[in-house]
Design an enzyme around this catalytic site. Structure first.
Site, PDB file in Angstrom:
ATOM      1  N   ARG A 176     -21.320 -59.926 -32.263  1.00 22.34           N
ATOM      2  CA  ARG A 176     -20.856 -59.972 -30.860  1.00 22.34           C
ATOM      3  C   ARG A 176     -21.499 -61.096 -30.047  1.00 22.34           C
ATOM      4  O   ARG A 176     -21.693 -60.980 -28.835  1.00 22.34           O
ATOM      5  CB  ARG A 176     -21.098 -58.620 -30.154  1.00 22.34           C
ATOM      6  CG  ARG A 176     -20.425 -57.448 -30.808  1.00 22.34           C
ATOM      7  CD  ARG A 176     -18.910 -57.523 -30.778  1.00 22.34           C
ATOM      8  NE  ARG A 176     -18.318 -56.443 -31.538  1.00 22.34           N
ATOM      9  CZ  ARG A 176     -17.923 -56.556 -32.817  1.00 22.34           C
ATOM     10  NH1 ARG A 176     -18.018 -57.713 -33.466  1.00 22.34           N
ATOM     11  NH2 ARG A 176     -17.406 -55.526 -33.453  1.00 22.34           N
ATOM     12  N   SER A 226     -15.245 -49.836 -27.753  1.00 17.99           N
ATOM     13  CA  SER A 226     -16.614 -49.340 -27.966  1.00 17.99           C
ATOM     14  C   SER A 226     -17.471 -49.762 -26.788  1.00 17.99           C
ATOM     15  O   SER A 226     -17.571 -50.951 -26.490  1.00 17.99           O
ATOM     16  CB  SER A 226     -17.212 -49.937 -29.238  1.00 17.99           C
ATOM     17  OG  SER A 226     -16.447 -49.563 -30.336  1.00 17.99           O
ATOM     18  N   GLU A 296     -21.795 -53.133 -24.963  1.00 24.29           N
ATOM     19  CA  GLU A 296     -20.943 -54.210 -25.489  1.00 24.29           C
ATOM     20  C   GLU A 296     -19.996 -54.654 -24.363  1.00 24.29           C
ATOM     21  O   GLU A 296     -19.666 -55.822 -24.224  1.00 24.29           O
ATOM     22  CB  GLU A 296     -20.139 -53.680 -26.682  1.00 24.29           C
ATOM     23  CG  GLU A 296     -19.191 -54.706 -27.248  1.00 24.29           C
ATOM     24  CD  GLU A 296     -18.637 -54.321 -28.611  1.00 24.29           C
ATOM     25  OE1 GLU A 296     -19.375 -53.720 -29.431  1.00 24.29           O
ATOM     26  OE2 GLU A 296     -17.461 -54.618 -28.857  1.00 24.29           O
TER      27      GLU A 296
HETATM   28  C1  LIG Z   1      -8.827 -49.722 -27.275  1.00 24.14           C
HETATM   29  C2  LIG Z   1      -9.751 -50.888 -27.538  1.00 24.14           C
HETATM   30  C3  LIG Z   1     -10.163 -51.145 -28.843  1.00 24.14           C
HETATM   31  C4  LIG Z   1     -11.020 -52.227 -29.116  1.00 24.14           C
HETATM   32  N1  LIG Z   1     -11.397 -52.469 -30.406  1.00 24.14           N
HETATM   33  C5  LIG Z   1     -12.217 -53.506 -30.672  1.00 24.14           C
HETATM   34  C6  LIG Z   1     -12.630 -53.788 -32.016  1.00 24.14           C
HETATM   35  O1  LIG Z   1     -12.237 -53.122 -32.967  1.00 24.14           O
HETATM   36  N2  LIG Z   1     -13.465 -54.829 -32.221  1.00 24.14           N
HETATM   37  C7  LIG Z   1     -13.919 -55.626 -31.204  1.00 24.14           C
HETATM   38  O2  LIG Z   1     -14.662 -56.568 -31.448  1.00 24.14           O
HETATM   39  N3  LIG Z   1     -13.550 -55.385 -29.921  1.00 24.14           N
HETATM   40  C8  LIG Z   1     -12.723 -54.353 -29.633  1.00 24.14           C
HETATM   41  N4  LIG Z   1     -12.346 -54.106 -28.332  1.00 24.14           N
HETATM   42  C9  LIG Z   1     -12.917 -54.926 -27.241  1.00 24.14           C
HETATM   43  C10 LIG Z   1     -12.100 -56.182 -26.865  1.00 24.14           C
HETATM   44  O3  LIG Z   1     -10.719 -56.000 -27.163  1.00 24.14           O
HETATM   45  C11 LIG Z   1     -12.617 -57.428 -27.570  1.00 24.14           C
HETATM   46  O4  LIG Z   1     -13.970 -57.673 -27.229  1.00 24.14           O
HETATM   47  C12 LIG Z   1     -11.794 -58.682 -27.221  1.00 24.14           C
HETATM   48  O5  LIG Z   1     -12.196 -59.727 -28.053  1.00 24.14           O
HETATM   49  C13 LIG Z   1     -11.914 -59.101 -25.762  1.00 24.14           C
HETATM   50  O6  LIG Z   1     -10.925 -60.089 -25.490  1.00 24.14           O
HETATM   51  P1  LIG Z   1     -10.279 -60.251 -24.029  1.00 24.14           P
HETATM   52  O7  LIG Z   1      -9.308 -61.370 -24.107  1.00 24.14           O
HETATM   53  O8  LIG Z   1      -9.747 -58.964 -23.552  1.00 24.14           O
HETATM   54  O9  LIG Z   1     -11.556 -60.690 -23.210  1.00 24.14           O
HETATM   55  P2  LIG Z   1     -11.994 -60.215 -21.733  1.00 24.14           P
HETATM   56  O10 LIG Z   1     -12.306 -58.761 -21.766  1.00 24.14           O
HETATM   57  O11 LIG Z   1     -11.035 -60.699 -20.734  1.00 24.14           O
HETATM   58  O12 LIG Z   1     -13.365 -61.022 -21.609  1.00 24.14           O
HETATM   59  C14 LIG Z   1     -14.465 -60.715 -22.445  1.00 24.14           C
HETATM   60  C15 LIG Z   1     -15.495 -61.834 -22.352  1.00 24.14           C
HETATM   61  O13 LIG Z   1     -14.958 -63.038 -22.897  1.00 24.14           O
HETATM   62  C16 LIG Z   1     -14.950 -64.081 -21.930  1.00 24.14           C
HETATM   63  N5  LIG Z   1     -13.715 -64.863 -22.161  1.00 24.14           N
HETATM   64  C17 LIG Z   1     -12.458 -64.401 -22.280  1.00 24.14           C
HETATM   65  N6  LIG Z   1     -11.613 -65.421 -22.581  1.00 24.14           N
HETATM   66  C18 LIG Z   1     -12.374 -66.541 -22.641  1.00 24.14           C
HETATM   67  C19 LIG Z   1     -12.101 -67.916 -22.915  1.00 24.14           C
HETATM   68  N7  LIG Z   1     -10.863 -68.379 -23.186  1.00 24.14           N
HETATM   69  N8  LIG Z   1     -13.146 -68.787 -22.898  1.00 24.14           N
HETATM   70  C20 LIG Z   1     -14.399 -68.356 -22.627  1.00 24.14           C
HETATM   71  N9  LIG Z   1     -14.712 -67.073 -22.357  1.00 24.14           N
HETATM   72  C21 LIG Z   1     -13.705 -66.180 -22.369  1.00 24.14           C
HETATM   73  C22 LIG Z   1     -15.027 -63.405 -20.577  1.00 24.14           C
HETATM   74  O14 LIG Z   1     -15.655 -64.238 -19.624  1.00 24.14           O
HETATM   75  C23 LIG Z   1     -15.891 -62.188 -20.913  1.00 24.14           C
HETATM   76  O15 LIG Z   1     -17.246 -62.535 -20.904  1.00 24.14           O
HETATM   77  C24 LIG Z   1     -11.484 -53.042 -28.047  1.00 24.14           C
HETATM   78  C25 LIG Z   1     -11.054 -52.775 -26.734  1.00 24.14           C
HETATM   79  C26 LIG Z   1     -10.193 -51.720 -26.473  1.00 24.14           C
HETATM   80  C27 LIG Z   1      -9.731 -51.454 -25.073  1.00 24.14           C
END
Ligand SMILES: Cc1cc2nc3c(=O)[nH]c(=O)nc-3n(C[C@H](O)[C@H](O)[C@H](O)COP(=O)(O)OP(=O)(O)OC[C@H]3O[C@@H](n4cnc5c(N)ncnc54)[C@H](O)[C@@H]3O)c2cc1C
Length: 303
Positions: A176, A226, A296
């Site tokens: 992570r 998570s 996380e």
């Molecule tokens: C139901 C559910 C299940 C999930 N299962 C998993 C799993 O199995 N494994 C896992 O790892 N995660 C899981 N997640 C968490 C999440 O989906 C991941 O961490 C995902 O990678 C976040 O992406 P996002 O685009 O939604 O980022 P956001 O939530 O919008 O942002 C997360 C972070 O990334 C940064 N960020 C976003 N885009 C960029 C960019 N283009 N450049 C620089 N920084 C950026 C933001 O500033 C922030 O710090 C889950 C979430 C949910 C709701």
């Protein structure tokens, strides 16, 4: 001053992609959080750089987000500009065993493109509800796979406005973590390398993972996945269960009865209730097992 900033922002992109006092709960999977002063959806690197330059000149803070699936936004919202890299920056191109996608493309869509092209390696990501950008930052992973296994090159924008191409080693992908998070880089696009395989086999594996998620995770409630990182040698959900916290609730926030590793928004929770619940879980798990749980989920804005 505010008017000047607004006018200058309006000069950078078409009006429908700029929103003022935008409720963040519409944009995050937890469905909580107050308003962002400004919320813009960007199309390309030039727009991102222009908005950031403007923010720096006018001393207005900015925050980058993707699909909001790992964020807990405070009830008082976010000051400054939220720059969303998502649906307006989501092209995906497949060429042989290589997929190049923009940072705003959803992992589910990229995994779908891999399936259509008969490419294996990205099945693990098909059920993660985030963008490619968010997944690179966090080195998202599931079911034994992680972004580290498939990323070949990532293009980032530095806070100073420079564009860099980072290869696998330069990305420093860990559990992570990545150099992107460490240095506040902004992910623009990435190249993923996969392998040819039988389409039916890929589809079956994706279906299998989907089934495992639906049966084990509380997908029927808003959450950010998570809540805690996996402490080395333990599972967060088991530690929470062992501390007697299955179903433990505070206001509208609850430790999921289905999966203790998920804090869910059971019934119109506030961000404050979620934070208080998280802190209480951390305290009781520490007392019960001696293990310190780290979140996380990322906290953003004012609580
Ligand atoms: C139901 C559910 C299940 C999930 N299962 C998993 C799993 O199995 N494994 C896992 O790892 N995660 C899981 N997640 C968490 C999440 O989906 C991941 O961490 C995902 O990678 C976040 O992406 P996002 O685009 O939604 O980022 P956001 O939530 O919008 O942002 C997360 C972070 O990334 C940064 N960020 C976003 N885009 C960029 C960019 N283009 N450049 C620089 N920084 C950026 C933001 O500033 C922030 O710090 C889950 C979430 C949910 C709701």
């Amino acid at each position: 001053m505010v008017l000047d900033f607004e006018q200058r922002l309006a000069g950078l992109m078409d009006g429908e992609r700029i929103k003022k006092d935008e409720p963040m709960k519409k944009h995050v999977t937890f469905r909580v959080g107050g308003n962002a002063d400004y919320f813009v959806t960007v199309k390309n690197a030039d727009e991102i750089a222009a908005v950031i330059n403007l923010c720096k000149e006018e001393k207005v803070p900015y925050f980058i987000m993707g699909n909001g699936s790992n964020l807990l936004v405070g009830d008082k919202g976010i000051r400054g500009v939220v720059i969303q890299i998502a649906k307006d920056m989501n092209e995906i191109e497949v060429d042989g065993e290589t997929i190049t996608a923009m940072a705003g493309a959803l992992l589910s869509k990229i995994a779908g493109a891999a399936l259509n092209a008969g490419l294996t390696g990205l099945e693990f990501a098909s059920g993660i509800p985030g963008t490619l950008g968010g997944a690179v930052v966090m080195n998202a992973g599931a079911y034994g796979g992680e972004m580290k296994d498939v990323l070949d090159m990532v293009r980032v924008l530095t806070p100073e406005g420079e564009i860099l191409e980072l290869g696998k080693d330069a990305l420093k992908l860990g559990y992570r973590t990545s150099v992107v998070a460490e240095k506040n880089y902004i992910v623009l696009d990435a190249r993923i390398v996969l392998k040819k395989d039988d389409k039916e086999k890929i589809r079956e594996y994706m279906e299998d993972l989907k089934g495992r998620r639906t049966s084990k995770q509380p997908l029927e409630y808003p959450s950010a996945g998570s809540t805690f990182k996996r402490p080395e040698g333990y599972f967060a959900g088991k530690l929470i269960d062992d501390a007697g916290l299955r179903g433990f609730a505070l206001g509208g926030a609850q430790v999921s009865e289905k999966h203790c590793g998920f804090v869910i928004n059971k019934d119109n929770a506030t961000a404050l209730e979620i934070i208080k619940l998280i802190e209480e879980v951390q305290k009781r798990v520490k007392e019960n097992s001696g293990v310190a749980l780290e979140t996380e989920v990322k906290k953003v804005g004012e609580f």
